[in-house]
Design a protein around this motif. Structure first.
Motif, PDB file in Angstrom:
ATOM      1  N   THR A 126       0.830  -1.210   0.000  1.00 33.88           N
ATOM      2  CA  THR A 126       0.000   0.000   0.000  1.00 33.88           C
ATOM      3  C   THR A 126       0.865   1.261   0.000  1.00 33.88           C
ATOM      4  N   MET A 241      -6.428   4.966   1.491  1.00 34.44           N
ATOM      5  CA  MET A 241      -6.444   3.590   0.973  1.00 34.44           C
ATOM      6  C   MET A 241      -6.986   2.596   2.000  1.00 34.44           C
ATOM      7  N   PRO A 354      -8.359   0.326  -5.773  1.00 28.34           N
ATOM      8  CA  PRO A 354      -8.472   0.870  -4.407  1.00 28.34           C
ATOM      9  C   PRO A 354      -9.861   0.708  -3.818  1.00 28.34           C
TER      10      PRO A 354
END
Length: 412
Positions: A126, A241, A354
């Motif tokens: 991420t 995220m 996402p």
């Protein structure tokens, strides 16, 4: 400070002071504890920094050129990797430079730096997604920042290799203990710092470098914006995220990059301790940046194509296309359609990746805080994933930092 600015012509890439004075939304002003817009003194200081490079390293490079570039480079590498004790009768400029870095500032907290590294490990892919597809890709919208990159060919020619080399430096810096003296991150950072100074010296001497428009190549402002990308932009992007970040984790990440970028040559007056102060400083740095232009498209398209050169043991063509689409979708998640167009990226891309992974990621990271041992497992797993993707980028080539060739302005 203001008088100093008046000795320089303001580079045309910077916005006039009046255009920086937009009112701050009430909620953001409360969060930051101040107006986001700079005072005139802050504005003047940032403009000064457009004419400042890295005085300590730039002076050392001047000495290296006079001493004999190749011979001096050998001594520099030996001093960085093996220590001053291995160089009998070490030349004074090199001795003083290395000694200044070996005396770590009193504010450095090694344990807090390692906390920041462990948190970064736990984020797995991420953090790299945010750094690549938001911080780096979004940064290309700022054309004033792009000029040095385009002239070096660093990311529009051989983009895959250059992104991999940056990833190698990032991995080195975020190892546990990676920024200690003689550790990989410390040595890698000084290697990159030297290359930056050589590039600065070379580009500043070229006729095509328009100082009246861009200021100094790789200026302090550009270094500050890059530094904040690795911490402030990354932390904000992680939250969006689905990765929750505690105040302690935020402080640890900020501290890690504060020290890493001190080693890199960012002036200590620009280094901040809190994410809140970093947000303000980033806004001030961005006011010196120009609107998107052709460089934004050239660099954006080159970065977008990078996954198509990665190396996979199986189903390589399919996995390359999947990686390509994933990264585009992350960029679209953070950037609107206009910005995607300004970067020369496909306009029909959706933020599917996402969005599809947000809630599973949020739940996973939330659970980790309540189950003993799961956090440590995630750190190990996440770091393994980061290393694995770096291997995909390099393939069979040696995982190494930039080694400028004869046609590169950072060559010695």
């Amino acid at each position: 400070m203001i008088a100093k600015t008046q000795r320089h012509k303001v580079p045309s890439r910077a916005r006039p002071f009046e255009k920086t004075q937009k009112p701050t939304p009430a909620w953001l002003k409360k969060l930051l504890g101040r107006e986001l817009a700079p005072s005139y003194e802050e504005y003047a200081a940032v403009l000064d920094a457009l004419w400042e490079g890295d005085p300590a390293m730039d002076a050392l490079v001047d000495w290296m050129v006079d001493y004999g570039p190749r011979e001096a480079r050998v001594l520099f590498d030996k001093a960085v990797s093996e220590g001053l004790a291995t160089i009998p009768n070490c030349p004074e400029p090199l001795y003083l430079f290395i000694k200044s870095l070996e005396r770590r500032p009193a504010w450095v907290d090694a344990e807090l730096i390692d906390e920041g590294a462990r948190f970064i490990h736990s984020t797995g892919m991420t953090a790299p997604y945010v750094l690549r597809d938001l911080a780096l890709m979004g940064g290309y919208l700022l054309s004033g920042f792009n000029q040095s990159l385009v002239m070096t060919g660093a990311l529009n020619k051989g983009a895959s290799r250059r992104v991999a080399e940056t990833g190698k430096w990032w991995i080195d810096c975020t190892e546990i203990g990676g920024l200690r003296r003689f550790a990989p991150g410390f040595r890698s950072t000084l290697h990159v710092r030297l290359v930056h100074s050589l590039v600065r010296r070379n580009l500043a001497s070229r006729e095509e470098w328009e100082a009246s428009k861009w200021g100094m190549p790789l200026s302090q402002v550009d270094m500050v914006a890059t530094y904040l990308g690795f911490c402030v932009v990354m932390l904000g992007g992680l939250r969006k995220m689905g990765v929750p970040v505690t105040p302690r984790e935020s402080r640890a990440v900020m501290h890690l990059w504060k020290y890493a970028c001190w080693v890199m040559g960012v002036d200590e007056k620009w280094l901040v301790d809190t994410e809140r102060d970093g947000i303000v400083l980033l806004q001030h740095a961005l006011m010196t940046q120009s609107q998107p232009d052709w460089t934004s498209q050239e660099l954006g398209q080159a970065l977008a194509r990078e996954p198509l050169d990665r190396h996979f043991p199986r189903f390589e063509k399919l996995q390359r296309k999947l990686a390509y689409q994933k990264h585009l979708s992350v960029s679209r998640y953070f950037l609107d359609r206009t910005k995607m167009q300004q970067l020369g990226l496909p306009e029909g891309v959706s933020a599917w990746y996402p969005l599809a992974t947000f809630f599973p990621r949020l739940a996973s990271y939330g659970v980790q805080r309540y189950i003993p041992g799961l956090r440590q497992w995630q750190q190990k797993l996440g770091r393994g994933t980061q290393r694995h993707v770096l291997t995909q980028m390099f393939g069979d080539a040696e995982q190494d930092l930039i080694r400028p060739g004869a046609d590169h302005p950072g060559h010695v």
